[in-house]
Design a protein around this motif. Structure first.
Motif, PDB file in Angstrom:
ATOM      1  N   UNK A 135      -0.494  16.520  -6.742  1.00 34.34           N
ATOM      2  CA  UNK A 135       0.602  16.457  -5.786  1.00 34.34           C
ATOM      3  C   UNK A 135       0.080  15.810  -4.508  1.00 34.34           C
ATOM      4  N   UNK A 136       0.702  14.726  -4.076  1.00 35.53           N
ATOM      5  CA  UNK A 136       0.270  14.010  -2.881  1.00 35.53           C
ATOM      6  C   UNK A 136       1.429  13.903  -1.898  1.00 35.53           C
ATOM      7  N   UNK A 137       1.081  13.692  -0.637  1.00 43.10           N
ATOM      8  CA  UNK A 137       2.110  13.527   0.393  1.00 43.10           C
ATOM      9  C   UNK A 137       2.428  12.041   0.549  1.00 43.10           C
ATOM     10  N   UNK A 138       3.692  11.712   0.468  1.00 40.93           N
ATOM     11  CA  UNK A 138       4.114  10.319   0.640  1.00 40.93           C
ATOM     12  C   UNK A 138       4.217  10.015   2.124  1.00 40.93           C
ATOM     13  N   UNK A 139       3.368   9.099   2.583  1.00 33.78           N
ATOM     14  CA  UNK A 139       3.368   8.738   3.993  1.00 33.78           C
ATOM     15  C   UNK A 139       4.342   7.603   4.273  1.00 33.78           C
ATOM     16  N   UNK A 140       4.350   6.596   3.404  1.00 34.55           N
ATOM     17  CA  UNK A 140       5.271   5.476   3.599  1.00 34.55           C
ATOM     18  C   UNK A 140       5.337   4.628   2.334  1.00 34.55           C
ATOM     19  N   UNK A 141       6.364   3.786   2.288  1.00 39.39           N
ATOM     20  CA  UNK A 141       6.521   2.826   1.195  1.00 39.39           C
ATOM     21  C   UNK A 141       6.413   1.441   1.804  1.00 39.39           C
ATOM     22  N   UNK A 142       5.404   0.704   1.376  1.00 39.11           N
ATOM     23  CA  UNK A 142       5.201  -0.631   1.918  1.00 39.11           C
ATOM     24  C   UNK A 142       5.633  -1.702   0.937  1.00 39.11           C
ATOM     25  N   UNK A 143       5.613  -2.945   1.399  1.00 39.32           N
ATOM     26  CA  UNK A 143       5.969  -4.081   0.558  1.00 39.32           C
ATOM     27  C   UNK A 143       4.965  -5.188   0.806  1.00 39.32           C
ATOM     28  N   UNK A 144       4.296  -5.621  -0.258  1.00 43.42           N
ATOM     29  CA  UNK A 144       3.302  -6.675  -0.148  1.00 43.42           C
ATOM     30  C   UNK A 144       3.786  -7.920  -0.878  1.00 43.42           C
ATOM     31  N   UNK A 145       3.530  -9.071  -0.275  1.00 43.00           N
ATOM     32  CA  UNK A 145       3.943 -10.327  -0.905  1.00 43.00           C
ATOM     33  C   UNK A 145       3.234 -10.536  -2.233  1.00 43.00           C
ATOM     34  N   UNK A 146       2.014 -10.051  -2.325  1.00 40.16           N
ATOM     35  CA  UNK A 146       1.223 -10.242  -3.547  1.00 40.16           C
ATOM     36  C   UNK A 146       1.360  -9.093  -4.534  1.00 40.16           C
ATOM     37  N   UNK A 147       1.506  -7.867  -4.023  1.00 38.37           N
ATOM     38  CA  UNK A 147       1.447  -6.685  -4.881  1.00 38.37           C
ATOM     39  C   UNK A 147       2.785  -5.993  -5.076  1.00 38.37           C
TER      40      UNK A 147
END
Length: 226
Positions: A105-117
């Motif tokens: 179980x982990x804490x979600x800090x943020x959702x990012x968006x990468x051009x490559x990934x």
């Protein structure tokens, strides 16, 4: 003949632990630890994560990739019991299981968006080695997943917490944004539970550094950072 189910690797996690030594024994014990979940190309679809930002915590279902084996034993020796007493494998979270599957179980800090990934999950408190394959991600539901009155069996408490003597001259060799996490990891006593030799020097790889330390009583002393 019944066929064995296949599992797809949907992502891999990237952490500061290139080896398993030093990784907290359970998820959530060290919230300062930061990690990223990067999806494999087939699953880099933002729609698959739609709504995930509404959850504070996530379940990761993953593979003990360094413990995969063909055979298995019905009993194991948990470090919590000193590495001597045997208990049933299904009464433990040992990596040596018929199916080498882990649950964190982990804490979600943020959702990012990468051009490559593509979409990337930034999480905290993971107890996984760098590059660990992830089979699935599910939201943590407080009303169903939290049981404050649950019993913990032989692992009732989270283990001892050590005081950490980390000389400033050595701490400066660790990137500033990693120091608090490393100190917290060390305070959780990375040693095997059955080892208690104050003269022994231990080495732990973390964030590209080799951290060497000794433990005497309830004090862990960092003696070198290489």
């Amino acid at each position: 003949m019944e066929q064995s189910p296949s599992m797809k690797i949907i992502a891999r996690i990237h952490t500061d632990f290139p080896t398993k030594f030093g990784i907290p024994r359970q998820s959530g014990l060290v919230d300062e630890l930061q990690a990223t979940v990067v999806f494999t190309p087939e699953y880099r679809n933002p729609d698959a994560l739609r709504g995930i930002e509404g959850f504070s915590h996530l379940w990761l279902i993953w593979q003990f990739s360094q413990a995969v084996r063909e055979d298995w034993s019905p009993t194991v020796r948990p470090p919590r019991l000193g590495g001597n007493a045997r208990v049933g494998v299904f009464a433990t979270r040992s990596p040596f299981r018929p199916n080498a599957i882990g649950l964190s179980c982990v804490r979600l800090e943020s959702v990012g968006q990468s051009a490559d990934l593509g979409p990337v999950l930034h999480v905290r408190g993971a107890d996984l080695m760098d590059g660990t394959p992830i089979f699935d991600i599910k939201p943590y539901l407080p009303y169903a997943d939290a049981h404050p009155d649950a019993r913990g069996g032989f692992a009732e408490n989270g283990g001892s917490v050590l005081a950490v003597d980390f000389p400033p001259v050595l701490a400066k060799k660790i990137p500033p944004d990693k120091r608090a996490a490393l100190t917290a990891v060390l305070s959780r006593d990375p040693r095997p539970a059955y080892q208690d030799d104050p003269a022994r020097v231990y080495g732990m790889e973390f964030a590209g550094r080799n951290v060497r330390f000794r433990v005497s009583g309830s004090l862990l002393s960092v003696i070198a950072v290489e």
